[in-house]
Scaffold this motif. Sequence first.
Motif, PDB file in Angstrom:
ATOM      1  N   SER A  59     -11.198 -14.247  -6.857  1.00  8.36           N
ATOM      2  CA  SER A  59     -11.916 -13.967  -5.619  1.00  8.36           C
ATOM      3  C   SER A  59     -11.195 -14.596  -4.427  1.00  8.36           C
ATOM      4  CB  SER A  59     -13.350 -14.478  -5.718  1.00  8.36           C
ATOM      5  OG  SER A  59     -13.362 -15.878  -5.860  1.00  8.36           O
ATOM      6  N   ILE A  60     -10.673 -15.802  -4.594  1.00  7.04           N
ATOM      7  CA  ILE A  60      -9.929 -16.423  -3.485  1.00  7.04           C
ATOM      8  C   ILE A  60      -8.704 -15.568  -3.166  1.00  7.04           C
ATOM      9  CG2 ILE A  60      -8.717 -18.487  -2.696  1.00  7.04           C
ATOM     10  CD1 ILE A  60     -10.345 -20.074  -4.732  1.00  7.04           C
ATOM     11  N   ALA A  61      -7.962 -15.208  -4.216  1.00  2.49           N
ATOM     12  CA  ALA A  61      -6.757 -14.401  -4.011  1.00  2.49           C
ATOM     13  C   ALA A  61      -7.110 -13.063  -3.362  1.00  2.49           C
ATOM     14  CB  ALA A  61      -6.051 -14.177  -5.350  1.00  2.49           C
ATOM     15  N   GLY A  62      -8.234 -12.465  -3.783  1.00  4.56           N
ATOM     16  CA  GLY A  62      -8.641 -11.170  -3.237  1.00  4.56           C
ATOM     17  C   GLY A  62      -8.906 -11.236  -1.744  1.00  4.56           C
ATOM     18  N   VAL A  63      -9.641 -12.264  -1.304  1.00 10.79           N
ATOM     19  CA  VAL A  63      -9.951 -12.395   0.122  1.00 10.79           C
ATOM     20  C   VAL A  63      -8.657 -12.554   0.927  1.00 10.79           C
ATOM     21  CG1 VAL A  63     -11.142 -13.757   1.869  1.00 10.79           C
ATOM     22  CG2 VAL A  63     -12.169 -13.464  -0.375  1.00 10.79           C
ATOM     23  N   ILE A  64      -7.759 -13.400   0.427  1.00  7.58           N
ATOM     24  CA  ILE A  64      -6.515 -13.659   1.152  1.00  7.58           C
ATOM     25  C   ILE A  64      -5.649 -12.403   1.179  1.00  7.58           C
ATOM     26  CG2 ILE A  64      -4.436 -15.088   1.194  1.00  7.58           C
ATOM     27  CD1 ILE A  64      -6.967 -16.612   1.872  1.00  7.58           C
ATOM     28  N   LEU A  65      -5.557 -11.716   0.009  1.00  3.73           N
ATOM     29  CA  LEU A  65      -4.800 -10.462  -0.055  1.00  3.73           C
ATOM     30  C   LEU A  65      -5.322  -9.462   0.959  1.00  3.73           C
ATOM     31  CD1 LEU A  65      -4.192  -9.241  -3.712  1.00  3.73           C
ATOM     32  CD2 LEU A  65      -2.548  -9.648  -1.911  1.00  3.73           C
ATOM     33  N   GLY A  66      -6.651  -9.467   1.132  1.00  3.78           N
ATOM     34  CA  GLY A  66      -7.282  -8.493   2.010  1.00  3.78           C
ATOM     35  C   GLY A  66      -7.187  -8.850   3.475  1.00  3.78           C
ATOM     36  N   GLY A  67      -6.395  -9.833   3.818  1.00  2.00           N
ATOM     37  CA  GLY A  67      -6.179 -10.123   5.232  1.00  2.00           C
ATOM     38  C   GLY A  67      -7.033 -11.241   5.780  1.00  2.00           C
ATOM     39  N   GLY A  68      -7.828 -11.885   4.926  1.00  2.44           N
ATOM     40  CA  GLY A  68      -8.638 -13.000   5.389  1.00  2.44           C
ATOM     41  C   GLY A  68      -7.764 -14.214   5.657  1.00  2.44           C
ATOM     42  N   GLU A  69      -8.132 -14.974   6.690  1.00  3.97           N
ATOM     43  CA  GLU A  69      -7.421 -16.218   6.946  1.00  3.97           C
ATOM     44  C   GLU A  69      -8.185 -17.330   6.260  1.00  3.97           C
ATOM     45  OE1 GLU A  69      -4.597 -16.737   8.567  1.00  3.97           O
ATOM     46  OE2 GLU A  69      -4.271 -14.664   9.182  1.00  3.97           O
ATOM     47  N   PHE A  70      -7.501 -18.443   6.041  1.00  6.10           N
ATOM     48  CA  PHE A  70      -8.121 -19.522   5.301  1.00  6.10           C
ATOM     49  C   PHE A  70      -9.121 -20.287   6.154  1.00  6.10           C
ATOM     50  CE2 PHE A  70      -7.989 -23.230   2.496  1.00  6.10           C
ATOM     51  CZ  PHE A  70      -8.259 -22.540   1.335  1.00  6.10           C
ATOM     52  N   THR A  71      -8.869 -20.334   7.442  1.00  2.00           N
ATOM     53  CA  THR A  71      -9.791 -21.014   8.340  1.00  2.00           C
ATOM     54  C   THR A  71     -10.021 -20.139   9.562  1.00  2.00           C
ATOM     55  OG1 THR A  71      -7.923 -22.101   9.347  1.00  2.00           O
ATOM     56  CG2 THR A  71      -9.155 -23.371   7.735  1.00  2.00           C
ATOM     57  N   GLY A  72     -11.059 -20.475  10.315  1.00  3.23           N
ATOM     58  CA  GLY A  72     -11.245 -19.826  11.607  1.00  3.23           C
ATOM     59  C   GLY A  72     -12.106 -18.598  11.583  1.00  3.23           C
ATOM     60  N   GLY A  73     -12.793 -18.319  10.462  1.00  3.81           N
ATOM     61  CA  GLY A  73     -13.738 -17.218  10.430  1.00  3.81           C
ATOM     62  C   GLY A  73     -13.103 -15.842  10.532  1.00  3.81           C
ATOM     63  N   ARG A  74     -11.779 -15.762  10.333  1.00  2.00           N
ATOM     64  CA  ARG A  74     -11.133 -14.446  10.405  1.00  2.00           C
ATOM     65  C   ARG A  74     -11.090 -13.837   9.017  1.00  2.00           C
ATOM     66  NH1 ARG A  74      -5.821 -15.320  14.056  1.00  2.00           N
ATOM     67  NH2 ARG A  74      -5.424 -13.165  13.525  1.00  2.00           N
ATOM     68  N   SER A 104     -11.956 -10.009   6.553  1.00  2.00           N
ATOM     69  CA  SER A 104     -12.093  -8.565   6.602  1.00  2.00           C
ATOM     70  C   SER A 104     -12.746  -8.084   5.312  1.00  2.00           C
ATOM     71  CB  SER A 104     -10.715  -7.920   6.774  1.00  2.00           C
ATOM     72  OG  SER A 104     -10.737  -6.614   6.264  1.00  2.00           O
ATOM     73  N   PRO A 105     -14.010  -7.656   5.368  1.00  2.00           N
ATOM     74  CA  PRO A 105     -14.720  -7.249   4.141  1.00  2.00           C
ATOM     75  C   PRO A 105     -14.037  -6.092   3.415  1.00  2.00           C
ATOM     76  CG  PRO A 105     -16.244  -7.468   5.984  1.00  2.00           C
ATOM     77  CD  PRO A 105     -14.875  -7.578   6.557  1.00  2.00           C
ATOM     78  N   ILE A 106     -13.641  -5.055   4.165  1.00  2.00           N
ATOM     79  CA  ILE A 106     -13.000  -3.909   3.519  1.00  2.00           C
ATOM     80  C   ILE A 106     -11.676  -4.339   2.897  1.00  2.00           C
ATOM     81  CG2 ILE A 106     -11.980  -1.645   3.951  1.00  2.00           C
ATOM     82  CD1 ILE A 106     -14.199  -1.180   5.988  1.00  2.00           C
ATOM     83  N   GLY A 107     -10.943  -5.167   3.643  1.00  2.00           N
ATOM     84  CA  GLY A 107      -9.685  -5.694   3.110  1.00  2.00           C
ATOM     85  C   GLY A 107      -9.909  -6.492   1.836  1.00  2.00           C
ATOM     86  N   ALA A 108     -10.969  -7.308   1.829  1.00  2.00           N
ATOM     87  CA  ALA A 108     -11.238  -8.144   0.656  1.00  2.00           C
ATOM     88  C   ALA A 108     -11.485  -7.288  -0.577  1.00  2.00           C
ATOM     89  CB  ALA A 108     -12.432  -9.054   0.925  1.00  2.00           C
ATOM     90  N   ILE A 109     -12.233  -6.195  -0.394  1.00  2.00           N
ATOM     91  CA  ILE A 109     -12.505  -5.312  -1.537  1.00  2.00           C
ATOM     92  C   ILE A 109     -11.216  -4.645  -2.002  1.00  2.00           C
ATOM     93  CG2 ILE A 109     -13.662  -3.183  -2.216  1.00  2.00           C
ATOM     94  CD1 ILE A 109     -16.012  -4.142  -0.523  1.00  2.00           C
ATOM     95  N   LEU A 110     -10.397  -4.192  -1.036  1.00  2.00           N
ATOM     96  CA  LEU A 110      -9.105  -3.608  -1.407  1.00  2.00           C
ATOM     97  C   LEU A 110      -8.251  -4.643  -2.149  1.00  2.00           C
ATOM     98  CD1 LEU A 110      -8.161  -1.529   1.763  1.00  2.00           C
ATOM     99  CD2 LEU A 110      -8.699  -0.674  -0.520  1.00  2.00           C
ATOM    100  N   GLY A 111      -8.309  -5.896  -1.682  1.00  2.00           N
ATOM    101  CA  GLY A 111      -7.554  -6.968  -2.334  1.00  2.00           C
ATOM    102  C   GLY A 111      -8.007  -7.152  -3.775  1.00  2.00           C
ATOM    103  N   ALA A 112      -9.329  -7.150  -3.996  1.00  2.00           N
ATOM    104  CA  ALA A 112      -9.862  -7.319  -5.347  1.00  2.00           C
ATOM    105  C   ALA A 112      -9.444  -6.153  -6.239  1.00  2.00           C
ATOM    106  CB  ALA A 112     -11.385  -7.425  -5.304  1.00  2.00           C
ATOM    107  N   LEU A 113      -9.535  -4.922  -5.706  1.00  2.00           N
ATOM    108  CA  LEU A 113      -9.147  -3.747  -6.504  1.00  2.00           C
ATOM    109  C   LEU A 113      -7.654  -3.790  -6.814  1.00  2.00           C
ATOM    110  CD1 LEU A 113     -11.174  -0.850  -4.801  1.00  2.00           C
ATOM    111  CD2 LEU A 113     -11.801  -2.307  -6.724  1.00  2.00           C
ATOM    112  N   THR A 114      -6.837  -4.220  -5.820  1.00  2.00           N
ATOM    113  CA  THR A 114      -5.392  -4.312  -6.050  1.00  2.00           C
ATOM    114  C   THR A 114      -5.095  -5.248  -7.211  1.00  2.00           C
ATOM    115  OG1 THR A 114      -5.075  -4.041  -3.670  1.00  2.00           O
ATOM    116  CG2 THR A 114      -3.181  -4.792  -4.935  1.00  2.00           C
ATOM    117  N   LEU A 115      -5.715  -6.444  -7.190  1.00  2.00           N
ATOM    118  CA  LEU A 115      -5.472  -7.410  -8.261  1.00  2.00           C
ATOM    119  C   LEU A 115      -5.896  -6.837  -9.607  1.00  2.00           C
ATOM    120  CD1 LEU A 115      -6.536 -10.834  -6.758  1.00  2.00           C
ATOM    121  CD2 LEU A 115      -4.262 -10.089  -7.430  1.00  2.00           C
ATOM    122  N   ALA A 116      -7.016  -6.094  -9.604  1.00  2.00           N
ATOM    123  CA  ALA A 116      -7.505  -5.548 -10.864  1.00  2.00           C
ATOM    124  C   ALA A 116      -6.590  -4.447 -11.390  1.00  2.00           C
ATOM    125  CB  ALA A 116      -8.925  -5.019 -10.682  1.00  2.00           C
TER     126      ALA A 116
END
Lengths: 323, 314
Positions: free
Chosen positions: B243-258, B260-272
């Motif tokens: 899940s951490i990798a998915g959020v980061i893959l999807g364009g999420g930043e580690f800090t600062g509230g940046r 992307s929900p759609i990106g996070a889902i794409l990140g999770a699907l990519t890893l899968a």
Amino acid sequence: MTTKRSAAGLAGLARSAPWLFSFVGALVIFAVTLAANNWSGAGQIITAALSFGAFYAIVGIGQMFVITTGPGNIDLSVPATIALAGAIAMTTMGGSDAMILPGLAAAIAAGFLIGSFNYLLIWLLRIPPIIATLSSSFIVQSLAIVYGRGLRIAPPPFLAEIATGRVLGVPILAIVTILLAVVMAVVLHRSVYGRSVTAIGQNINAADLAGVRVGTMRFATYALSACFAAFCGVMLAAFSGGASLNMGEEYLLASIAVVVIGGTSVAGGFSNVSGIWGAALFLYLLITMLNTLGVGAGLRQIFTGVIIVAVITLAGGRKKGRG
Amino acid sequence: MPRTILDPKILRSLVPALSFAVLLGAIFYVQPRTMSYFGLNLMLNLALPIAFATIAQMFILTVNDLDLSIGSFVSLVACITATWLNEAPLLGVVALLGCIAAYAALGALIHLRNLPSIVVTLGMSFVWSGCAILLLPSPGGSAPDWLSGLVKFRMPFIPFSILASLILGLIVHFALMRSATGAVLRGSGGNPQAVERAGWSLLKTKVTMYALAGFFGVMSGMILVGTTTSADANIALRYTLFSIAGVILGGGEFTGGRVSPIGAILGALTLALVGSLLSFLRISPEWQIGAQGIILIVVLALRSLVNRLEERQA
């Protein structure tokens, strides 16, 4: 009134001797265990605690230097490094005493490479250390699986003797690790490197302006942590009669837990080495106590978790910097 | 300056979609038979719970925290779903609501005592695992019929997992990225002081985000059991890192509230999907996790390149 004063006294003590609490906790748990055991077997329990605590302490010291460099700095590649280094050492040694030093060197070199790769990712891609060490641990884990496939080579007899043997009832590995802790405490508090790491953790910009070579110091810290994890992997393989792929698993949580219970600030810039030993004994004795009291695996985990959360809640979140 | 395709902002949001498309294209090329309803359904079925867990993790990351316990939490939910929710639905529902309440309480504790989330969730991962072991000491249990029926539901034309991911992404996107409340919630990660000065309670935002994470964690565990029809105490432990990798893959930043929900889902699907591609390429599964690491690094390198481009333009 008195409670207020004693609370203030406790807070003062927490600031001047943060390592004290982990030792007090370890002692209390030790007493409970002994009472449950009808006051017998004290020697055995201490010996076991020293042996198993040593493994926690080795990875904990490396992790502590990483955590000291500031918020967000945590090495998640510890378990994978332990697994790979253990496999490399056992293969290189091939069960022969003559190959102990080359095997140890190969394992530590692998640790150094992993640590360097971690910092390369942090520096080159400008990504948070947690993500960098997470990604590299994926790769290291695969390497460990491929390299250590179906491999069960017994450790050389002399190394196994060091890992499991005792001198006057005290485990040799514990003596080695206590010496290591003393050396690393001097490094942390007295050397340029240790002072630089603390300065970086308190305020990285101020440290940079004050002339601390921030990049070099952070690189050294990640390399150091991976080398300690590699050393732990070698000794763990020697202790348990060969390397196995999942032997590092519990050390991710354990390495962070001993650092925090030992009184090091998770926000960085404030740490101590002796608390790690106290916390390592505390963690092992806690498991022993719950076993002695006949608590099952599920409840044992729940207690361990609740105690970690309770310790960090009582210690409170230290604000970053000097405050 | 005209908004061209080289605009870093657009590029950055395209990276997750592009990496997903490239991976899917590679799979279609290697194994054309996957380009079908059943192929996609088979590949993506197990990705759906990971997508939900990734969204849960994303809520925590939005407020600058990190959840190292989501994997064991999802495992516990799976155990509750496969036992209590099946045998005594009322008890099961109460237990699952209790799980969400526990997450909200953790958010409050972390905020009030200013605790490091990493250590608290680390400790909680032991607690969740312990509860799961108590509940289901050995693998077993069974999914409630209505749940497996729902997850296995055969939609016409478009597989359930794709539709569900799409709806999930859109709902969370509009709630978090487009609504006024969402802006405040993200702002409490971006600039907590400013949000507090403006009169919002940071305690409330933190509790909300943790409760949302708990809710999506519960959804993840239930869907997982719906797919696998049984549970064990370690069933979802790897979700924490995924899940951490998915959020980061999807364009999420580690800090600062940046985030992307759609990106996070794409990140999770990519890893899968990485696992599917490797098995189609006949690469041994031992390299699967390593390949996921390499993809993570490649995507992060791409993003770092985009960021540098942006700096040069500024």
